[in-house]
Design a protein around this motif. Structure first.
Motif, mmCIF file in Angstrom:
data_model
loop_
_atom_site.group_PDB
_atom_site.id
_atom_site.type_symbol
_atom_site.label_atom_id
_atom_site.label_comp_id
_atom_site.label_asym_id
_atom_site.label_seq_id
_atom_site.Cartn_x
_atom_site.Cartn_y
_atom_site.Cartn_z
ATOM 1 N N GLY A 136 -37.667 -2.175 -15.828
ATOM 2 C CA GLY A 136 -37.405 -1.121 -14.728
ATOM 3 C C GLY A 136 -36.102 -0.180 -15.143
ATOM 4 N N GLY A 137 -35.576 -0.489 -16.060
ATOM 5 C CA GLY A 137 -34.543 0.271 -16.707
ATOM 6 C C GLY A 137 -34.711 1.720 -16.733
ATOM 7 N N ARG A 138 -33.605 2.535 -16.540
ATOM 8 C CA ARG A 138 -33.308 4.113 -16.579
ATOM 9 C C ARG A 138 -32.147 4.423 -16.531
ATOM 10 N NH1 ARG A 138 -35.466 3.273 -10.413
ATOM 11 N NH2 ARG A 138 -36.274 1.683 -11.441
ATOM 12 N N LYS A 139 -31.918 5.700 -16.777
ATOM 13 C CA LYS A 139 -30.449 6.305 -17.058
ATOM 14 C C LYS A 139 -29.839 6.119 -15.705
ATOM 15 C CE LYS A 139 -30.319 9.593 -20.588
ATOM 16 N NZ LYS A 139 -29.880 11.211 -21.156
ATOM 17 N N GLY A 140 -28.480 5.784 -15.698
ATOM 18 C CA GLY A 140 -27.561 5.495 -14.563
ATOM 19 C C GLY A 140 -26.339 5.323 -14.786
ATOM 20 N N ALA A 141 -25.708 4.802 -13.753
ATOM 21 C CA ALA A 141 -24.079 4.745 -13.791
ATOM 22 C C ALA A 141 -23.851 3.139 -14.411
ATOM 23 C CB ALA A 141 -23.341 4.694 -12.450
ATOM 24 N N LEU A 142 -22.440 3.086 -14.840
ATOM 25 C CA LEU A 142 -22.291 1.800 -15.457
ATOM 26 C C LEU A 142 -22.087 0.682 -14.300
ATOM 27 C CD1 LEU A 142 -19.562 3.108 -17.914
ATOM 28 C CD2 LEU A 142 -21.788 1.928 -18.541
ATOM 29 N N GLN A 143 -21.588 1.339 -13.162
ATOM 30 C CA GLN A 143 -21.295 0.254 -11.892
ATOM 31 C C GLN A 143 -22.455 -0.531 -11.442
ATOM 32 O OE1 GLN A 143 -20.360 3.272 -12.419
ATOM 33 N NE2 GLN A 143 -18.114 3.753 -11.628
ATOM 34 N N TYR A 144 -23.677 0.183 -11.760
ATOM 35 C CA TYR A 144 -24.827 -0.735 -10.921
ATOM 36 C C TYR A 144 -24.792 -2.313 -11.356
ATOM 37 C CZ TYR A 144 -29.457 -1.317 -8.848
ATOM 38 O OH TYR A 144 -30.283 -1.669 -7.837
ATOM 39 N N ASP A 145 -25.120 -2.164 -12.693
ATOM 40 C CA ASP A 145 -25.514 -3.459 -13.297
ATOM 41 C C ASP A 145 -24.631 -4.714 -13.104
ATOM 42 O OD1 ASP A 145 -28.083 -2.699 -14.093
ATOM 43 O OD2 ASP A 145 -27.131 -2.037 -16.016
ATOM 44 N N VAL A 146 -23.448 -4.476 -13.370
ATOM 45 C CA VAL A 146 -22.100 -5.347 -13.219
ATOM 46 C C VAL A 146 -22.211 -5.799 -11.661
ATOM 47 C CG1 VAL A 146 -20.329 -3.625 -12.935
ATOM 48 C CG2 VAL A 146 -19.791 -6.159 -13.649
ATOM 49 N N ALA A 147 -22.317 -4.890 -10.765
ATOM 50 C CA ALA A 147 -22.652 -5.536 -9.380
ATOM 51 C C ALA A 147 -23.783 -6.350 -9.271
ATOM 52 C CB ALA A 147 -22.462 -4.008 -8.286
ATOM 53 N N SER A 148 -24.612 -5.931 -9.893
ATOM 54 C CA SER A 148 -26.008 -6.638 -9.713
ATOM 55 C C SER A 148 -25.660 -8.286 -10.078
ATOM 56 C CB SER A 148 -27.035 -6.274 -10.611
ATOM 57 O OG SER A 148 -27.537 -4.872 -10.074
ATOM 58 N N TYR A 178 -21.695 1.138 -5.259
ATOM 59 C CA TYR A 178 -22.548 0.702 -6.270
ATOM 60 C C TYR A 178 -23.070 -0.643 -5.688
ATOM 61 C CZ TYR A 178 -23.782 4.734 -8.840
ATOM 62 O OH TYR A 178 -24.351 6.105 -9.361
ATOM 63 N N VAL A 179 -22.001 -1.432 -5.241
ATOM 64 C CA VAL A 179 -22.083 -2.900 -4.755
ATOM 65 C C VAL A 179 -23.074 -2.770 -3.668
ATOM 66 C CG1 VAL A 179 -20.790 -4.937 -4.037
ATOM 67 C CG2 VAL A 179 -19.857 -3.782 -5.752
ATOM 68 N N LEU A 182 -25.363 -11.659 3.531
ATOM 69 C CA LEU A 182 -24.312 -11.426 4.684
ATOM 70 C C LEU A 182 -23.059 -11.819 4.355
ATOM 71 C CD1 LEU A 182 -26.669 -12.445 7.525
ATOM 72 C CD2 LEU A 182 -26.482 -9.973 6.484
ATOM 73 N N LYS A 183 -22.783 -12.964 3.538
ATOM 74 C CA LYS A 183 -21.546 -13.482 3.327
ATOM 75 C C LYS A 183 -20.758 -12.398 2.548
ATOM 76 C CE LYS A 183 -19.483 -17.237 0.922
ATOM 77 N NZ LYS A 183 -19.501 -18.517 0.321
ATOM 78 N N ASN A 184 -21.617 -11.868 1.416
ATOM 79 C CA ASN A 184 -20.937 -10.725 0.632
ATOM 80 C C ASN A 184 -20.601 -9.438 1.351
ATOM 81 O OD1 ASN A 184 -21.050 -12.216 -1.810
ATOM 82 N ND2 ASN A 184 -23.046 -11.590 -2.560
#
Length: 485
Positions: free
Chosen positions: A216-228, A271-272, A303-305
């Motif tokens: 499902g990868g695509r172009k995007g921002a760096l922040q999304y994956d580390v947040a995942s 992004y988180v 919910l805790k997050n």
């Protein structure tokens, strides 16, 4: 299975001696995942009928392999049959290892080290391999753009907020979504976005990490994956560990590109939030809608997050209605008692279940199906107001049961709105029918040709109803039967 056996024999020059269905534990959605054993070799076979997604996975895998990244080797494939064979990386995910190497918030150094290795590898996917990746094969979108973000936010709105009974103003929430989306897209987004970079998609094999499920990868921002990875709900990483691991990722990132940390952090928590909302939408769809309760087990962790974020983070963009919804979620009695039986649920005799017959049909042919039970016909829903896949050449020979058509319709907000009204209406009638001892209910969906929209809607409702205790579901696609489908 025959095609996988053929691919195995062609590659290893030995026949398959045993097959072991893995029932999706190494992947998601509708893929069939099977371990094939030979005399001295094993491999993972995949059967999946969405050609575009298979193409993305295979091309990405070979591209990452050329870059020296630890991904499964592709042994053989037959895209025409929706089949491919890949390296067997065992059964231990990073999530499994973490679960066995922690006591509450105390995580062993070995588990932390694997997380550090994963985050040090992530920039190589995002930047080094992302530079010359063929983004033309991305599926379903080439970038995490406005449309992609809208899909995720509406997924959260309709399958989590709505089904969890969280009140909100539709227009005010849409205004928040618009501001949030504009802010997200103001971050640099010319990198590879892995999309599902989480602990269950990272394997431990012979002491090394391997990475899966980037189709499902695509172009995007760096922040999304580390947040995942760091806000992966059930992994439940302590805030201190998340911060330390984030710093380690930023160190690794800074070795590859010039990095201004304040600029990165300016967008990071937005992004988180969007990643948590995407995950909650998935939990709601699988848990509330499809009635698969184990998906709801992740909700308390999410919910805790959210609680931590609301108390410790101030976003640079105003989202007051969304914030109110988050606060309502944290105070929701329904969400606090997930997994408990609903009070007042009617007991249904196993010997006399209610039968719900779900039909799809064409308004332009024989019209509304006749009710042969004598119950009078039940519900009739008109799906002709929804986007029509039949107008697109690529869908003309397919039906609403085929994955590409279902994927297309699942991406339409109007379809979600339609089912959002239909499902609770039918559920309420079922509860009343059961309490009164009725034995038959009929629900019919019509569209122009009875091939795409009505079939999809009938299948969606049937999947939802099959999870209801005491309900027998029978599906009949009238026009498809006439076509021999």
């Amino acid at each position: 299975m025959e095609i996988l056996s053929q691919l195995f024999e062609q590659h290893f020059h030995t026949p398959v001696s045993r097959v072991q269905p893995l029932q999706g534990q190494l992947g998601g959605s509708g893929r069939r995942i099977i371990r094939l054993h030979g005399e001295s070799n094993t491999a993972i076979g995949i059967l999946y009928n969405v050609r575009e997604e298979n193409t993305a996975f295979l091309e990405f895998s070979r591209h990452f392999h050329r870059h020296g990244l630890p991904v499964p080797e592709i042994y053989a494939d037959d895209l025409g049959q929706g089949a491919y064979l890949e390296q067997d990386l065992g059964d231990t995910t990073l999530f499994d290892f973490l679960s066995k190497n922690r006591s509450g918030a105390n995580i062993t150094p070995e588990a932390v080290e694997y997380y550090r290795q994963a985050l040090a590898t992530l920039p190589r996917f995002q930047i080094e391999a992302g530079r010359d990746l063929n983004y033309k094969v991305c599926y379903p979108r080439a970038s995490f753009d406005r449309q992609s973000i809208a899909w995720d936010l509406n997924y959260f709105k309709y399958y989590f907020l709505r089904l969890a009974g969280i009140p909100f103003s539709e227009q005010a929430l849409e205004d928040d979504f618009s501001r949030l989306t504009k802010f997200l897209l103001s971050a640099p987004h010319d990198y590879f976005l892995y999309r599902d970079f989480q602990s269950r998609n990272i394997m431990l094999h012979d002491g090394k990490l391997y990475f899966l499920d980037y189709q499902g990868g695509r172009k995007g921002a760096l922040q999304y994956d580390v947040a995942s990875l760091l806000y992966d709900a059930k992994a439940d990483l302590p805030p201190e560990s998340r911060q330390q691991l984030l710093e380690h990722y930023l160190d690794a990132l800074g070795e590859i590109i010039p990095l201004e940390r304040p600029a990165f952090m300016h967008h990071y928590y937005a992004y988180v939030y969007v990643r948590i909302m995407q995950a909650l939408g998935a939990y709601g769809f699988r848990g509330f809608y499809e009635r698969k309760p184990h998906f709801l087990q992740s909700v308390p962790y999410a919910l805790k997050n959210l609680r931590w974020l609301l108390h410790n983070v101030t976003l640079p963009v105003s989202v007051p209605t969304l914030t109110e919804a988050f606060m309502a979620m944290l105070g929701s009695e329904k969400l606090q008692t997930l997994g408990s039986p609903e009070p007042g649920a009617a007991a249904v005799s196993a010997s006399e279940p209610l039968t719900v017959r779900v039909f799809s049909f064409s308004f332009h042919r024989e019209g509304v199906p006749k009710d042969e039970s004598g119950n009078g016909g039940g519900f009739v829903f008109d799906g002709r107001s929804l986007p029509n896949p039949g107008r697109e050449e690529r869908f003309k020979n397919l039906t609403g049961k085929d994955a590409p058509v279902a994927e297309y319709l699942n991406q339409q907000e109007s379809v979600h709105r339609f089912l959002d009204h239909v499902t609770p209406l039918v559920d309420a009638s079922i509860a009343a029918y059961q309490s009164r001892g009725f034995k038959n209910l009929m629900v019919s969906f019509g569209c122009t040709g009875g091939q795409h929209r009505s079939v999809y809607l009938a299948e969606q409702l049937a999947n939802h109803l099959r999870a209801n205790n005491g309900v027998k579901v029978a599906v009949k696609h009238r026009e498809l039967e006439k076509m021999g489908r």
